[in-house]
Write an enzyme that holds these catalytic residues in place. Structure first.
Site, mmCIF file in Angstrom:
data_model
loop_
_atom_site.group_PDB
_atom_site.id
_atom_site.type_symbol
_atom_site.label_atom_id
_atom_site.label_comp_id
_atom_site.label_asym_id
_atom_site.label_seq_id
_atom_site.Cartn_x
_atom_site.Cartn_y
_atom_site.Cartn_z
ATOM 1 N N VAL A 147 32.934 59.759 38.371
ATOM 2 C CA VAL A 147 32.951 60.932 39.235
ATOM 3 C C VAL A 147 32.157 62.089 38.620
ATOM 4 O O VAL A 147 31.436 62.798 39.322
ATOM 5 C CB VAL A 147 34.399 61.354 39.568
ATOM 6 C CG1 VAL A 147 34.433 62.651 40.364
ATOM 7 C CG2 VAL A 147 35.097 60.235 40.342
ATOM 8 N N GLU A 148 32.273 62.267 37.325
ATOM 9 C CA GLU A 148 31.594 63.382 36.667
ATOM 10 C C GLU A 148 30.073 63.243 36.688
ATOM 11 O O GLU A 148 29.368 64.217 36.933
ATOM 12 C CB GLU A 148 32.059 63.532 35.212
ATOM 13 C CG GLU A 148 33.453 64.071 35.052
ATOM 14 C CD GLU A 148 33.583 65.554 35.354
ATOM 15 O OE1 GLU A 148 32.572 66.231 35.603
ATOM 16 O OE2 GLU A 148 34.723 66.030 35.360
#
Length: 188
Positions: free
Chosen positions: A23-24
């Site tokens: 996600v990052e």
């Protein structure tokens, strides 16, 4: 393998680390030859704020330092929130003070979306592990191979001359072994 190395050292589920990385940064340390940096100033594959990295004693500008710092930070947050994964994830994004202030995941739209994405991805990885237990190692190997392939493709788009000679490509740091237990014991 930095993810498994530091997950074992700091007693963090490597699937949670992979989920946060997904996600990052989608598994990228670099973007167009430079260390990936967000608008807020977070850097690298785990999007560490430089002040957080400094407090953790790591260099966020290398893949190993960034992963080490990110995993160490997840471990600290997990202890602070008694192993509660949703609160740990929310704190990774919004900060532990915000989670404590609101008594749970803060009502910030960004944090709500972020937490949902991380937990959904984490659940898929765990579902893959359950399939491995019931169907053998083929299902997990497929999940790991797809993640490795995607991260390799992303790294190749960055270019070969963007890393220092000492830094290993991130794709080599992922362990495709499904035989991992958060306590560090081999699972058969």
């Amino acid at each position: 393998n930095f993810i498994n190395k530091y997950s074992k050292k700091y007693n963090v589920d490597p699937d949670l680390v992979k989920s946060i990385i997904n996600v990052e940064s989608k598994g990228r340390q670099f973007n167009k030859g430079k260390v990936l940096t967000s608008k807020a100033g977070a850097v690298g594959i785990m999007q560490l704020m430089p002040s957080t990295a400094k407090s953790l004693g790591v260099n966020p500008y290398t893949a190993e330092g960034n992963i080490r710092g990110g995993v160490k930070y997840i471990s600290k947050l997990s202890k602070r929130f008694n192993g509660n994964i949703p609160l740990t994830v929310a704190a990774y994004n919004a900060g532990p003070g915000a989670v404590e202030k609101f008594g749970g995941t803060p009502p910030y739209e960004e944090t709500q979306k972020y937490s949902k994405k991380v937990i959904n991805y984490y659940s898929k990885l765990k579902e893959g592990e359950r399939k491995v237990e019931s169907e053998g190692n083929a299902a997990q190997k497929n999940v790991d191979d797809k993640l490795l392939q995607k991260m390799s493709e992303l790294e190749q788009t960055i270019g070969k001359g963007t890393r220092s000679k000492q830094e290993k490509p991130f794709t080599r740091s992922i362990n495709s072994s499904s035989n991992y237990d958060p306590t560090g014991n081999k699972v058969t």
